[in-house]
Design a protein around this motif. Structure first.
Motif, PDB file in Angstrom:
ATOM      1  N   LEU A  48      -3.423   7.528  -1.799  1.00 17.76           N
ATOM      2  CA  LEU A  48      -2.526   6.976  -1.165  1.00 17.76           C
ATOM      3  C   LEU A  48      -1.436   5.886  -2.464  1.00 17.76           C
ATOM      4  N   SER A  49      -2.025   6.280  -3.214  1.00 11.02           N
ATOM      5  CA  SER A  49      -1.325   5.501  -4.831  1.00 11.02           C
ATOM      6  C   SER A  49      -0.140   6.540  -4.898  1.00 11.02           C
ATOM      7  N   ILE A  50      -0.529   7.517  -4.920  1.00  6.95           N
ATOM      8  CA  ILE A  50       0.338   8.337  -4.799  1.00  6.95           C
ATOM      9  C   ILE A  50       1.943   8.477  -4.255  1.00  6.95           C
ATOM     10  N   LEU A  51       1.402   8.213  -3.022  1.00  7.44           N
ATOM     11  CA  LEU A  51       2.627   8.137  -2.027  1.00  7.44           C
ATOM     12  C   LEU A  51       3.259   7.154  -2.009  1.00  7.44           C
ATOM     13  N   ARG A  52       2.791   6.217  -1.882  1.00  5.05           N
ATOM     14  CA  ARG A  52       3.129   4.751  -2.519  1.00  5.05           C
ATOM     15  C   ARG A  52       3.993   4.439  -3.499  1.00  5.05           C
ATOM     16  N   GLU A  53       3.999   4.887  -4.577  1.00  5.30           N
ATOM     17  CA  GLU A  53       4.549   5.473  -6.283  1.00  5.30           C
ATOM     18  C   GLU A  53       5.646   6.122  -5.898  1.00  5.30           C
ATOM     19  N   ALA A  54       5.887   7.544  -5.012  1.00  7.50           N
ATOM     20  CA  ALA A  54       6.788   8.372  -4.830  1.00  7.50           C
ATOM     21  C   ALA A  54       7.865   7.399  -3.576  1.00  7.50           C
ATOM     22  N   LYS A  55       7.360   6.431  -2.998  1.00  9.61           N
ATOM     23  CA  LYS A  55       8.099   5.636  -2.260  1.00  9.61           C
ATOM     24  C   LYS A  55       8.209   6.245  -0.666  1.00  9.61           C
ATOM     25  N   LEU A  56       7.259   7.087   0.055  1.00 13.24           N
ATOM     26  CA  LEU A  56       7.042   7.783   0.535  1.00 13.24           C
ATOM     27  C   LEU A  56       6.273   6.691   1.682  1.00 13.24           C
ATOM     28  N   ILE A  57       5.508   5.918   1.403  1.00 10.87           N
ATOM     29  CA  ILE A  57       4.667   4.865   2.416  1.00 10.87           C
ATOM     30  C   ILE A  57       4.855   3.730   1.564  1.00 10.87           C
ATOM     31  N   THR A  58       4.077   2.751   2.728  1.00 17.22           N
ATOM     32  CA  THR A  58       4.179   1.339   1.942  1.00 17.22           C
ATOM     33  C   THR A  58       3.534   1.016   2.336  1.00 17.22           C
ATOM     34  N   ASP A  59       2.421  -0.027   2.258  1.00 22.11           N
ATOM     35  CA  ASP A  59       1.576  -0.988   2.947  1.00 22.11           C
ATOM     36  C   ASP A  59       2.212  -2.598   3.273  1.00 22.11           C
ATOM     37  N   GLU A  60       1.383  -3.422   4.149  1.00 22.84           N
ATOM     38  CA  GLU A  60       1.689  -4.779   4.886  1.00 22.84           C
ATOM     39  C   GLU A  60      -0.079  -5.114   4.952  1.00 22.84           C
ATOM     40  N   LYS A  61      -0.145  -6.035   4.441  1.00 20.89           N
ATOM     41  CA  LYS A  61      -1.484  -6.877   4.886  1.00 20.89           C
ATOM     42  C   LYS A  61      -1.338  -7.145   6.247  1.00 20.89           C
ATOM     43  N   GLN A  62      -2.433  -7.142   6.885  1.00 15.78           N
ATOM     44  CA  GLN A  62      -2.338  -7.973   7.719  1.00 15.78           C
ATOM     45  C   GLN A  62      -3.804  -7.678   8.568  1.00 15.78           C
ATOM     46  N   GLY A  63      -3.707  -9.048   8.706  1.00 14.39           N
ATOM     47  CA  GLY A  63      -5.466 -10.092   8.558  1.00 14.39           C
ATOM     48  C   GLY A  63      -6.152  -9.581   7.383  1.00 14.39           C
ATOM     49  N   LYS A  64      -7.496  -8.890   7.554  1.00 17.38           N
ATOM     50  CA  LYS A  64      -8.143  -7.892   7.418  1.00 17.38           C
ATOM     51  C   LYS A  64      -8.029  -6.717   7.482  1.00 17.38           C
ATOM     52  N   TRP A  65      -7.281  -6.468   7.581  1.00 20.97           N
ATOM     53  CA  TRP A  65      -6.332  -5.060   7.180  1.00 20.97           C
ATOM     54  C   TRP A  65      -5.421  -4.524   6.560  1.00 20.97           C
ATOM     55  N   VAL A  66      -5.511  -3.946   5.276  1.00 21.87           N
ATOM     56  CA  VAL A  66      -4.325  -3.035   5.212  1.00 21.87           C
ATOM     57  C   VAL A  66      -3.780  -1.756   5.761  1.00 21.87           C
ATOM     58  N   ASN A  67      -2.332  -1.868   6.341  1.00 22.82           N
ATOM     59  CA  ASN A  67      -1.931  -0.868   7.269  1.00 22.82           C
ATOM     60  C   ASN A  67      -0.953   0.021   6.303  1.00 22.82           C
ATOM     61  N   TYR A  68      -1.111   1.255   5.823  1.00 24.25           N
ATOM     62  CA  TYR A  68       0.102   1.701   5.509  1.00 24.25           C
ATOM     63  C   TYR A  68       0.739   2.850   6.550  1.00 24.25           C
TER      64      TYR A  68
END
Length: 114
Positions: A48-68
């Protein structure tokens, strides 16, 4: 050129492609992705870190979850051009189809121990 190299490196791994294809179905948390891939949480987090660094995915905290999710709002032209192509790739691949079925039927409340 560096951005493009990061993207192609991110796309060069089978598990990262599987993650991207799963995220086409819906946003997912780490434990859901881990359950489908049957990998260690640390390994999934690295992917997930590699995909996020490539800007292919984002993450968003929603309550107790981090959604990718897929980065459909990005301002990087490579990503904006590749994500629509990605949706056309591997339409009949048995692994991808199996992953999609799992994502459609799983519920994070039953698999995540948060």
């Amino acid at each position: 050129m560096r951005e493009l190299v990061k993207i192609f490196k991110a796309l060069s791994d089978q598990n990262r492609l599987r993650i991207l294809k799963m995220l086409e179905v819906r946003p997912l948390c780490v434990c859901e992705i881990t359950a489908v891939l049957q990998l260690a949480t640390s390994t999934v987090s690295k992917h997930l870190s590699i995909l996020r660094e490539a800007k292919l995915i984002t993450d968003e905290k929603q309550g107790k979850w981090v959604n990718y999710r897929l980065n459909r709002q990005g301002n990087i032209s490579y990503v904006n051009e590749l994500l629509p192509l990605l949706s056309q790739w591997l339409p009949d691949d048995p692994t991808i189809l199996n992953d999609r079925d799992k994502v459609k039927t799983m519920h994070r409340q039953t698999i995540c121990q948060v």
